[in-house]
Design a protein around this motif. Structure first.
Motif, PDB file in Angstrom:
ATOM      1  N   THR A 111       0.909  -1.176  -0.085  1.00 21.05           N
ATOM      2  CA  THR A 111      -0.064  -0.096   0.108  1.00 21.05           C
ATOM      3  C   THR A 111       0.807   1.356   0.126  1.00 21.05           C
ATOM      4  O   THR A 111       0.701   2.141  -0.694  1.00 21.05           O
ATOM      5  N   GLN A 112       2.110   1.425   0.791  1.00 25.13           N
ATOM      6  CA  GLN A 112       2.764   2.421   0.818  1.00 25.13           C
ATOM      7  C   GLN A 112       3.539   2.391  -0.255  1.00 25.13           C
ATOM      8  O   GLN A 112       3.621   3.572  -0.809  1.00 25.13           O
ATOM      9  N   GLN A 113       3.838   1.645  -1.113  1.00 26.35           N
ATOM     10  CA  GLN A 113       4.575   1.588  -2.249  1.00 26.35           C
ATOM     11  C   GLN A 113       3.481   2.136  -3.253  1.00 26.35           C
ATOM     12  O   GLN A 113       3.983   2.821  -4.110  1.00 26.35           O
ATOM     13  N   GLU A 114       2.336   1.508  -3.463  1.00 28.29           N
ATOM     14  CA  GLU A 114       1.397   2.114  -4.412  1.00 28.29           C
ATOM     15  C   GLU A 114       1.276   3.670  -4.230  1.00 28.29           C
ATOM     16  O   GLU A 114       1.177   4.478  -5.088  1.00 28.29           O
ATOM     17  N   PHE A 115       1.120   4.051  -2.777  1.00 26.15           N
ATOM     18  CA  PHE A 115       1.010   5.462  -2.372  1.00 26.15           C
ATOM     19  C   PHE A 115       2.095   6.196  -2.922  1.00 26.15           C
ATOM     20  O   PHE A 115       2.021   7.448  -3.430  1.00 26.15           O
ATOM     21  N   MET A 116       3.302   5.642  -2.696  1.00 18.88           N
ATOM     22  CA  MET A 116       4.456   6.488  -3.363  1.00 18.88           C
ATOM     23  C   MET A 116       4.352   6.423  -4.830  1.00 18.88           C
ATOM     24  O   MET A 116       4.877   7.656  -5.169  1.00 18.88           O
ATOM     25  N   LYS A 117       4.063   5.803  -5.402  1.00 19.68           N
ATOM     26  CA  LYS A 117       3.942   5.651  -7.039  1.00 19.68           C
ATOM     27  C   LYS A 117       3.132   6.811  -7.334  1.00 19.68           C
ATOM     28  O   LYS A 117       3.008   7.460  -8.414  1.00 19.68           O
ATOM     29  N   GLU A 118       1.777   6.628  -6.802  1.00 23.34           N
ATOM     30  CA  GLU A 118       0.709   7.586  -6.839  1.00 23.34           C
ATOM     31  C   GLU A 118       1.171   9.135  -6.619  1.00 23.34           C
ATOM     32  O   GLU A 118       1.053  10.100  -7.323  1.00 23.34           O
ATOM     33  N   SER A 119       1.978   9.000  -5.689  1.00 28.62           N
ATOM     34  CA  SER A 119       2.550  10.446  -5.120  1.00 28.62           C
ATOM     35  C   SER A 119       3.560  11.062  -6.136  1.00 28.62           C
ATOM     36  O   SER A 119       3.580  12.326  -6.555  1.00 28.62           O
ATOM     37  N   MET A 120       4.444   9.896  -6.779  1.00 25.23           N
ATOM     38  CA  MET A 120       5.417  10.386  -7.646  1.00 25.23           C
ATOM     39  C   MET A 120       4.611  10.703  -9.009  1.00 25.23           C
ATOM     40  O   MET A 120       5.325  12.080  -9.783  1.00 25.23           O
ATOM     41  N   ARG A 123       3.181  14.311  -8.222  1.00 28.07           N
ATOM     42  CA  ARG A 123       4.450  15.090  -8.326  1.00 28.07           C
ATOM     43  C   ARG A 123       5.025  15.561  -9.837  1.00 28.07           C
ATOM     44  O   ARG A 123       5.364  16.679 -10.033  1.00 28.07           O
ATOM     45  N   LYS A 124       4.999  14.475 -10.663  1.00 28.89           N
ATOM     46  CA  LYS A 124       5.480  14.583 -12.024  1.00 28.89           C
ATOM     47  C   LYS A 124       4.576  15.392 -12.568  1.00 28.89           C
ATOM     48  O   LYS A 124       4.875  16.628 -13.458  1.00 28.89           O
ATOM     49  N   ARG A 125       3.294  15.146 -12.516  1.00 29.05           N
ATOM     50  CA  ARG A 125       2.314  15.939 -13.388  1.00 29.05           C
ATOM     51  C   ARG A 125       2.203  17.422 -12.754  1.00 29.05           C
ATOM     52  O   ARG A 125       2.187  18.346 -13.494  1.00 29.05           O
TER      53      ARG A 125
END
Length: 180
Positions: A111-120, A123-125
């Motif tokens: 879940t943390q990894q998915e959250f970090m991917k989504e956050s990244m 952030r990129k967007r």
């Protein structure tokens, strides 16, 4: 001449007495041997009966001891079996608990990894929109018009209209208001 054999038994009488006495001795011997044989047989029979009785008593006592030892061994076996089963059950419970903790940890990290991917991704967007906005701001700054009118900007393929004093930017699924 005096008779020297007077009062003495004759040789025939002596032989007869000897024979009678020998027969009596033979009869006594036969009866003695018979009595001795019977006594020997009775004592031997009694000895065997006593031995058999003692064997039976000993066998009963030995059987009781064996059964008592068997019962003690069975009790020890049952106790050890119960302890072994309890230890196995406890280890299974610990294993289940460890496995559940590891699965939970894995799910949390996933879940943390998915959250970090989504956050990244967000952030990129956001960075991309910021660059596009800065680029558009440069364009607007070079072709700036005077007055408090309204201007339209094209950002990321969508148009954002600004009212006097603010700019409306679409970002991701939401939107953002920036003061000008």
């Amino acid at each position: 001449v005096p008779c020297l054999t007077a009062g003495m038994p004759t040789p025939d009488a002596i032989a007869q007495q000897k024979e009678n006495y020998a027969r009596a001795l033979e009869e006594q011997l036969r009866k003695g041997v018979e009595l001795l044989g019977e006594t020997h047989k009775e004592k031997t029979d009694h000895l065997h009966q006593s031995a058999n009785k003692n064997k039976q008593q000993y066998n009963l006592m030995l059987d009781q001891q064996v059964k008592q030892h068997e019962m003690t061994l069975s009790q020890q076996y049952n106790h050890q079996l119960m302890m072994l089963q309890q230890a196995a059950q406890q280890q299974r419970a610990e294993l289940d608990q460890q496995a559940a903790a590891l699965v939970l940890e894995w799910q949390q990290r996933q879940t943390q990894q998915e959250f970090m991917k989504e956050s990244m991704g967000i952030r990129k967007r956001y960075d991309q929109v910021q660059k596009e906005l800065a680029h558009e701001m440069q364009k607007v700054g070079s072709t700036s018009t005077t007055g408090a009118g309204s201007m339209a900007l094209s950002i990321g393929g969508s148009r954002a209209l600004s009212a006097a004093g603010s700019m409306h930017l679409p970002i991701g699924a939401g939107s953002m208001h920036l003061p000008i």
